[in-house]
Design a protein around this motif. Structure first.
Motif, short mmCIF file in Angstrom:
data_model
loop_
_atom_site.label_atom_id
_atom_site.label_comp_id
_atom_site.label_asym_id
_atom_site.label_seq_id
_atom_site.Cartn_x
_atom_site.Cartn_y
_atom_site.Cartn_z
N VAL A 419 0.84 -1.20 0.00
CA VAL A 419 0.00 0.00 0.00
C VAL A 419 0.87 1.25 0.00
O VAL A 419 0.65 2.20 -0.76
CB VAL A 419 -0.95 -0.01 1.21
N ARG A 420 1.90 1.27 0.87
CA ARG A 420 2.81 2.43 0.92
C ARG A 420 3.53 2.61 -0.41
O ARG A 420 3.68 3.74 -0.90
CB ARG A 420 3.82 2.25 2.05
N ALA A 421 3.98 1.52 -1.02
CA ALA A 421 4.73 1.61 -2.28
C ALA A 421 3.85 2.18 -3.40
O ALA A 421 4.30 3.00 -4.20
CB ALA A 421 5.26 0.23 -2.67
N VAL A 422 2.59 1.76 -3.45
CA VAL A 422 1.68 2.30 -4.47
C VAL A 422 1.47 3.79 -4.24
O VAL A 422 1.49 4.60 -5.20
CB VAL A 422 0.34 1.55 -4.46
N GLY A 423 1.27 4.19 -2.99
CA GLY A 423 1.10 5.61 -2.69
C GLY A 423 2.30 6.44 -3.11
O GLY A 423 2.15 7.53 -3.69
N GLU A 424 3.50 5.94 -2.83
CA GLU A 424 4.71 6.67 -3.22
C GLU A 424 4.85 6.74 -4.74
O GLU A 424 5.30 7.75 -5.29
CB GLU A 424 5.94 5.97 -2.61
N THR A 425 4.46 5.68 -5.44
CA THR A 425 4.54 5.67 -6.90
C THR A 425 3.60 6.72 -7.49
O THR A 425 3.97 7.47 -8.40
CB THR A 425 4.18 4.27 -7.44
N LEU A 426 2.38 6.77 -6.98
CA LEU A 426 1.43 7.76 -7.48
C LEU A 426 1.90 9.18 -7.17
O LEU A 426 1.75 10.09 -8.00
CB LEU A 426 0.05 7.51 -6.86
N ALA A 427 2.48 9.37 -5.99
CA ALA A 427 2.96 10.70 -5.61
C ALA A 427 4.09 11.15 -6.53
O ALA A 427 4.25 12.36 -6.78
CB ALA A 427 3.43 10.69 -4.16
N ALA A 428 4.85 10.21 -7.08
CA ALA A 428 5.95 10.54 -7.99
C ALA A 428 5.48 10.73 -9.43
O ALA A 428 6.30 10.98 -10.32
CB ALA A 428 7.01 9.44 -7.93
N GLY A 429 4.18 10.60 -9.66
CA GLY A 429 3.65 10.78 -11.01
C GLY A 429 3.88 9.59 -11.91
O GLY A 429 3.85 9.72 -13.14
N GLU A 430 4.10 8.41 -11.31
CA GLU A 430 4.36 7.19 -12.09
C GLU A 430 3.15 6.25 -12.01
O GLU A 430 2.17 6.53 -11.32
CB GLU A 430 5.64 6.53 -11.58
N GLN A 431 3.24 5.13 -12.71
CA GLN A 431 2.12 4.20 -12.80
C GLN A 431 2.46 2.88 -12.11
O GLN A 431 3.63 2.50 -12.02
CB GLN A 431 1.77 3.94 -14.27
N ALA A 432 1.41 2.18 -11.65
CA ALA A 432 1.57 0.91 -10.96
C ALA A 432 0.69 -0.15 -11.60
O ALA A 432 -0.37 0.16 -12.18
CB ALA A 432 1.22 1.06 -9.48
N LEU A 433 1.13 -1.38 -11.51
CA LEU A 433 0.36 -2.54 -11.97
C LEU A 433 0.20 -3.48 -10.80
O LEU A 433 1.18 -3.87 -10.16
CB LEU A 433 1.08 -3.25 -13.12
N LEU A 434 -1.03 -3.85 -10.49
CA LEU A 434 -1.33 -4.86 -9.48
C LEU A 434 -1.83 -6.10 -10.20
O LEU A 434 -2.81 -6.05 -10.95
CB LEU A 434 -2.38 -4.35 -8.49
N PHE A 435 -1.15 -7.21 -9.98
CA PHE A 435 -1.39 -8.44 -10.73
C PHE A 435 -2.02 -9.49 -9.84
O PHE A 435 -1.52 -9.81 -8.76
CB PHE A 435 -0.08 -8.98 -11.30
N LEU A 436 -3.15 -10.03 -10.31
CA LEU A 436 -3.81 -11.15 -9.64
C LEU A 436 -4.43 -12.01 -10.72
O LEU A 436 -5.31 -11.55 -11.46
CB LEU A 436 -4.89 -10.65 -8.67
N ASN A 437 -3.99 -13.24 -10.84
CA ASN A 437 -4.42 -14.09 -11.95
C ASN A 437 -5.74 -14.79 -11.64
O ASN A 437 -5.86 -16.02 -11.74
CB ASN A 437 -3.34 -15.10 -12.30
#
Length: 738
Positions: A419-437
């Motif tokens: 959760v913290r890592a996604v928040g930091e990524t968004l704050a940096a203006g970057e994109q995230a992928l959450l994978f669940l098959n």
């Protein structure tokens, strides 16, 4: 069935023309003999219409008749199609596939006759252009008419509807100008060839490693050097641009090229790259292609005017007259395995196709299958290696999240660290992928009152909740039913509970945690076809999406420059279930999804949520030790006498009747082969004991590599006459064990 053409009437058999054998796309053991009527000339490979019983069928002339029946007693061929004959090497391919898969030749031929409407040439079509006549006296040129004439001025002939659309007028305006003589109709052949890719267009600047690999592949194609070569490169290393140079060499030599991809979703971005490199799109062949486009594609492939084809595994069975290269992209992918009807592996049959015709086959992957790696080590395949990402990008860092200590909140699925890592990524203006098959909202729905689990009525499988669509669905047979409010077992209301997460449920959590983020859900039931995927890729590239949530559809083949974080919600998901390749598949899939991160100048990081961080797969991923993992996996398979160091075949019996399928299983068990070093396991209920309403029993045969496995299976099955309701499916080299 197309009607007989007047130009080719049926006639009496020509006593001077010898009978021919015709193979039909039916579950028959071989070709049937037919007489050739007077005035009709046929040769091997010709497509013909013949009678059988009370029906008429399209078949292929396979050669001379065997002569078991007197010629005067044979029924005549009714017509021959005006189509290029099936090439001789393709007929051999059909026979070899049948022999390898222990299938009937007619069943394999059915794969090669997927577009019988294309056997007749398309009728001419009418295009329209500006005529040379002046405007007649007294004709009033309205603004709409002037707009049509302006659109046509100096341009080529085009379809009437296209002219009307571009001019912004109704079709009647164009027809009125045609009646006045200002627009003329031009008949053109219905089967217009597709545009020819330009091999001479310059491609992107390649690195030294890429250039060396590209030169090697181009030389193999140019010299028509047979053999299979693995193009082994880390994710983002530019394998596609390398094998594009092999395609360019194939085009320059005047031959056809085929690129096989495992997922139709992968072709969207690939098509754009191909068109930038060669100036025009390739010919496509897959389930999303319309019937009209399939007809045109088949005809263009058979006549040789389609120079490059990209498609699913079924594209292997098209009648290429001069194929000079096959590329199998993501060769490790299990989607290349055909599980219904004739059971075959597209990668292995591509290798067979190249061997029969004597041209190179390229297998491309960042995570090659153990079978391919062993073939490279044994010297049966060549290998070209791309060790680095293109453009100086670095591979992502992979970090473990131990779910035993870093636990998600109750009814949540993201650990605090993620959760913290996604928040930091968004704050940096970057994109995230959450994978669940896992597609849908939840893999299981049960009643809190009585414990009843909602199951498919036709399969031994739970129904998956798809909350966005308001339905429950079986992912094996496709059965759907609306979400009930009452438990079907006890009748209690509002007691049904969703258990476990799917991507829809994960999206619900993400929306609650990051309400300002723009979230896109990516699964096979939310994206249909390559164009939808291409549109998604465009939205991601324009940074209209902050967080992608997806299944394996998004795990491979896509390039997202601003995506720097990947979070795998359940890294252990594929490791259980007793599958021979569970560890290998999990390593491949997680390596592929990890490869979506940091593909441009920004570094990437990948978090794997796991309950077993010490598992060999997790350790190999964390260390980036693919070769060490494959070596350990190979040693385990060797000791267990499992593929690729031994051979497996599965026999699956199925019937709507339990007594019938059990009786058939007993009959096969009594006649099971007793060869040295051969082990027959079963019969036993298949893991999916009921599928689409059919009860299933399975045998598994383990044999040494050198054993004549197909001959053993044919002899075994030939000694038993199964009940009429029972089907027996043979799966040589099984990839799935459900």
């Amino acid at each position: 069935m197309p009607p007989d053409r007047a130009s080719e009437p049926r006639g009496a058999p020509d006593e001077g023309a010898p009978p021919v054998a015709v193979l039909l796309p039916l579950p028959l053991a071989g070709a049937y003999d037919y007489a050739v009527p007077a005035g009709l000339t046929v040769g091997p490979g010709d497509y013909v219409v013949v009678p059988l019983g009370g029906a008429r069928h399209v078949g292929v002339v396979w050669g001379a008749a065997e002569g078991a029946v007197e010629a005067r007693r044979l029924r005549p061929i009714e017509r021959r199609f005006d189509a290029p004959p099936m090439p001789e090497e393709h007929r051999r391919f059909v026979e070899r596939v049948a022999a390898y898969t222990v299938s009937l030749p007619g069943a394999v031929l059915r794969l090669a006759l997927g577009a019988t409407a294309a056997l007749d040439p398309a009728p001419p079509t009418l295009l329209h252009r500006r005529s040379a006549l002046p405007v007649p006296a007294g004709l009033r040129l309205t603004p709409a008419r002037r707009q049509v004439l302006a659109v046509l001025e100096g341009g080529p002939a085009r379809p009437l509807a296209e002219i009307a659309r571009e001019a912004g007028v109704g079709a009647a305006v164009v027809r009125g100008l045609a009646d006045a003589g200002l627009v003329e109709a031009v008949p053109v052949p219905g089967d217009r060839p597709p545009p020819v890719p330009d091999w001479s267009r310059p491609g992107p600047v390649l690195s030294a490693e890429q250039a060396a690999a590209a030169a090697d592949l181009a030389a193999r194609v140019r010299e028509r050097r047979p053999g299979t070569v693995l193009l082994d490169g880390v994710t983002g290393s530019g394998k596609t641009e390398v094998y594009f140079e092999a395609i360019a060499a194939c085009l320059k030599a005047g031959r056809q090229a085929l690129v096989l991809v495992p997922e139709i979703a992968l072709t969207g971005q690939w098509l754009g790259r191909f068109e930038r490199r060669f100036g025009v799109p390739p010919v496509e062949w897959h389930s999303e292609v319309s019937s009209g486009d399939r007809r045109r594609a088949w005809r263009a492939i058979a006549t040789g005017t389609a120079r490059v084809v990209v498609g699913a595994r079924s594209a292997l069975f098209l009648p290429y007259p001069d194929l000079g290269l096959i590329v199998v992209d993501e060769e490790h992918d299990g989607a290349f395995k055909q599980e219904d009807g004739v059971v075959y592996h597209g990668r292995d049959m591509a290798v067979l196709r190249g061997h029969l015709a004597g041209f190179p086959v390229v297998l491309a992957s960042a995570t090659p299958s153990l079978e391919t790696v062993v073939n490279v080590e044994a010297g049966r395949y060549g290998m070209l290696h791309l060790p680095d990402r293109h453009g100086g990008a670095s591979l992502p860092e992979i970090r473990m999240i131990d779910l035993r200590s870093d636990r998600p909140e109750r009814q949540r699925w993201m650990a605090p660290t993620l959760v913290r890592a996604v928040g930091e990524t968004l704050a940096a203006g970057e994109q995230a992928l959450l994978f669940l098959n896992r597609r849908g909202y939840a893999p299981l729905t049960l009643c809190r009152a009585c414990g009843h689990r909602l199951e498919c009525p036709s399969c031994t499988a739970w129904l998956v909740e798809h909350r966005l669509a308001g339905r429950l669905q079986c992912h094996h047979c496709g059965f759907t039913t609306p979400l009930p409010r009452q438990c079907p077992a006890c009748g209690e209301t509002d007691t049904l509970a969703a258990c476990g997460p799917g991507v829809e449920r994960l999206a619900e959590e993400v929306a609650a945690r990051f309400p300002a983020a723009r979230v896109e859900l990516v699964a096979s039931d939310t994206l249909t076809g390559p164009r939808a995927v291409e549109a998604l890729v465009g939205r991601v590239a324009r940074h209209e999406v902050d967080i992608l949530i997806g299944t394996q559809v998004v795990a491979k083949g896509h390039h997202f420059p601003m995506l720097t974080l990947v979070g795998v919600i359940d890294a252990d998901l594929g490791l259980h279930g007793g599958d021979l390749r569970a560890g290998e598949r999990t390593f491949q899939l997680l390596s592929q999804v990890a490869g979506r991160a940091g593909r441009a100048e920004r570094p990437g990081v990948v978090y794997l949520q796991t309950l077993d961080p010490g598992h060999p797969v997790m350790q190999a991923l964390a260390k980036g030790d693919r070769d060490g993992f494959l070596a350990a996996e190979a040693e385990g398979r060797r000791q267990a006498r499992m593929p690729p160091f031994a051979r497996l075949a599965a026999l699956i019996l199925s019937s709507p009747s339990v007594p019938d399928v059990d009786r058939a299983a007993t009959m096969l068990a009594r006649t099971a082969p007793a060869e040295p070093d051969l082990q027959v396991l079963g019969p036993a209920p298949a893991p999916l004991a009921v599928l689409r309403g059919r009860h299933r029993r399975r045998f598994l045969v383990n044999a040494p590599r050198q054993a004549p496995l197909q001959a053993i299976l044919r002899d075994w099955l030939g000694r038993v006459r199964l009940p009429g309701s029972v089907r027996c499916q043979v799966d040589v080299d099984p990839y799935g064990f459900l």
